[in-house]
Design a protein around this motif. Structure first.
Motif, PDB file in Angstrom:
ATOM      1  N   GLU A  83      13.084 -27.207   4.925  1.00  0.00           N
ATOM      2  CA  GLU A  83      12.917 -25.755   5.041  1.00  0.00           C
ATOM      3  C   GLU A  83      12.829 -25.321   6.493  1.00  0.00           C
ATOM      4  OE1 GLU A  83       9.489 -24.891   2.708  1.00  0.00           O
ATOM      5  OE2 GLU A  83      10.564 -24.963   0.783  1.00  0.00           O
ATOM      6  N   GLU A  84      12.299 -26.205   7.353  1.00  0.00           N
ATOM      7  CA  GLU A  84      12.216 -25.908   8.784  1.00  0.00           C
ATOM      8  C   GLU A  84      13.527 -26.223   9.498  1.00  0.00           C
ATOM      9  OE1 GLU A  84       9.000 -28.344  10.056  1.00  0.00           O
ATOM     10  OE2 GLU A  84       7.496 -27.257   8.883  1.00  0.00           O
ATOM     11  N   GLN A  85      14.534 -26.645   8.737  1.00  0.00           N
ATOM     12  CA  GLN A  85      15.868 -26.977   9.251  1.00  0.00           C
ATOM     13  C   GLN A  85      15.822 -28.108  10.279  1.00  0.00           C
ATOM     14  OE1 GLN A  85      17.582 -23.242  10.591  1.00  0.00           O
ATOM     15  NE2 GLN A  85      18.203 -22.725   8.513  1.00  0.00           N
ATOM     16  N   GLN A  86      14.918 -29.065  10.015  1.00  0.00           N
ATOM     17  CA  GLN A  86      14.870 -30.281  10.810  1.00  0.00           C
ATOM     18  C   GLN A  86      15.747 -31.368  10.196  1.00  0.00           C
ATOM     19  OE1 GLN A  86      13.275 -30.466  13.665  1.00  0.00           O
ATOM     20  NE2 GLN A  86      12.150 -28.544  13.561  1.00  0.00           N
ATOM     21  N   ILE A  87      15.847 -31.364   8.868  1.00  0.00           N
ATOM     22  CA  ILE A  87      16.645 -32.361   8.151  1.00  0.00           C
ATOM     23  C   ILE A  87      17.433 -31.691   7.031  1.00  0.00           C
ATOM     24  CG2 ILE A  87      14.955 -34.200   8.604  1.00  0.00           C
ATOM     25  CD1 ILE A  87      14.077 -33.942   5.657  1.00  0.00           C
ATOM     26  N   VAL A  88      18.381 -32.429   6.505  1.00  0.00           N
ATOM     27  CA  VAL A  88      19.099 -32.034   5.293  1.00  0.00           C
ATOM     28  C   VAL A  88      18.949 -33.163   4.278  1.00  0.00           C
ATOM     29  CG1 VAL A  88      21.347 -31.561   4.255  1.00  0.00           C
ATOM     30  CG2 VAL A  88      20.769 -30.567   6.482  1.00  0.00           C
ATOM     31  N   LEU A  89      18.517 -32.830   3.083  1.00  0.00           N
ATOM     32  CA  LEU A  89      18.346 -33.827   2.034  1.00  0.00           C
ATOM     33  C   LEU A  89      19.610 -33.904   1.208  1.00  0.00           C
ATOM     34  CD1 LEU A  89      14.701 -32.962   0.888  1.00  0.00           C
ATOM     35  CD2 LEU A  89      15.429 -34.902   2.267  1.00  0.00           C
ATOM     36  N   GLY A  90      20.193 -35.102   1.125  1.00  0.00           N
ATOM     37  CA  GLY A  90      21.392 -35.283   0.325  1.00  0.00           C
ATOM     38  C   GLY A  90      21.066 -35.305  -1.161  1.00  0.00           C
TER      39      GLY A  90
END
Length: 298
Positions: A83-90
């Motif tokens: 949600e903080e746009q630190q990662i993307v979950l596949g």
């Protein structure tokens, strides 16, 4: 605070780093450490899973075990980072891939010298010699190649031995020998016939078919692991302690098992004894040491 530092991935094996439970900040840095620095792959239930640079191929259960968190806490933490746009979950299939956004900004490009072989036993590489100088004596080149191979094998052997040692195998040296004998025999290829790129990751999943039982109580091994981490950071001779084993603590005495020759190697190294004394005090407090001859060790 500005600027950045290079964080050597070996810190992920330091027992001080692995004390559980992790903090949220520690877990975030751990994801950066676990992320691939170049494209690779692994297998899950015979399914090939590709992992690109800046991606982490660790599942929630594995992260839960590593960080000392519940799976619910891991899931919420990853969701917060997304949600903080630190990662993307596949999308989850056989496992879930975590992509770290702006990985190169966090990590920067690795410099070429990072990937050079680590000098062993205080030997430094002489990069000032020209190719012409090296070609003056072909035998010297052959010796250098042989020394490099021996150094790499030694480094790899002790790296695997350390893994088996802290898996608490009863005779980690025998298991390490069995491991190397097996993969030397199959040309360092996995069950799918592919070249093994990461020996340590294979060792982590190696079944102990050589010896049964454990070496010592887990709580004793945990303290010994902290002690070993201090030695590893303060002396180049820390590998000597992979030849001796903690056995038990009785009446304020730590009993250590070893072959007589291995005990002597440590006792004769006064500088090493000084470092060990400090590491023991930090890990166990004031405690006496008593050796026992171990006939089981190879």
């Amino acid at each position: 605070m500005e600027g950045w530092i290079k964080l050597y991935r070996k810190i992920a094996e330091n027992p001080l780093w692995l004390i559980k439970p992790f903090s949220r900040g520690q877990a975030w840095i751990d994801l950066l450490i676990l992320a691939n620095h170049k494209p690779g792959f692994f297998y899950v239930r015979d399914v090939k899973v590709k992992v690109e640079r800046g991606q982490v191929g660790w599942s929630e259960p594995k992260l839960s075990e590593r960080w000392g968190w519940s799976r619910t806490k891991v899931r919420k933490f990853l969701k917060d980072l997304a949600e903080e746009q630190q990662i993307v979950l596949g999308k989850k299939s056989v496992t879930q891939i975590i992509t770290i956004l702006n990985f190169d900004e966090c990590q920067k490009k690795e410099q070429q010298e990072i990937h050079q072989p680590i000098p062993q036993d205080g030997q430094q590489q002489d990069s000032s010699r020209t190719a012409a100088e090296q070609q003056q004596d072909p035998n010297k080149n052959d010796k250098n190649i042989k020394n490099d191979k021996n150094s790499l094998f030694r480094q790899r052997f002790f790296s695997v031995l350390e893994i088996f040692y802290f898996k608490n195998f009863k005779n980690p040296i025998a298991v390490t020998n069995a491991f190397f004998n097996h993969y030397e025999g199959v040309g360092w290829k996995n069950a799918h016939g592919l070249e093994i790129e990461n020996v340590e990751s294979v060792a982590e999943n190696w079944d102990n078919k050589t010896t049964e039982g454990i070496n010592c109580p887990e709580n004793l091994l945990l303290k010994w692991k902290v002690m070993f981490g201090i030695l590893k950071n303060n002396t180049e001779h820390y590998n000597k302690f992979l030849r001796i084993r903690p056995a038990r603590i009785e009446n304020g005495i730590l009993f250590v098992r070893a072959k007589q020759n291995d005990m002597k190697l440590i006792e004769d190294d006064k500088k090493l004894l000084g470092v060990w004394k400090i590491a023991l005090l930090k890990s166990f407090g004031k405690i006496d040491i008593k050796y026992e001859i171990d006939k089981q060790l190879v």
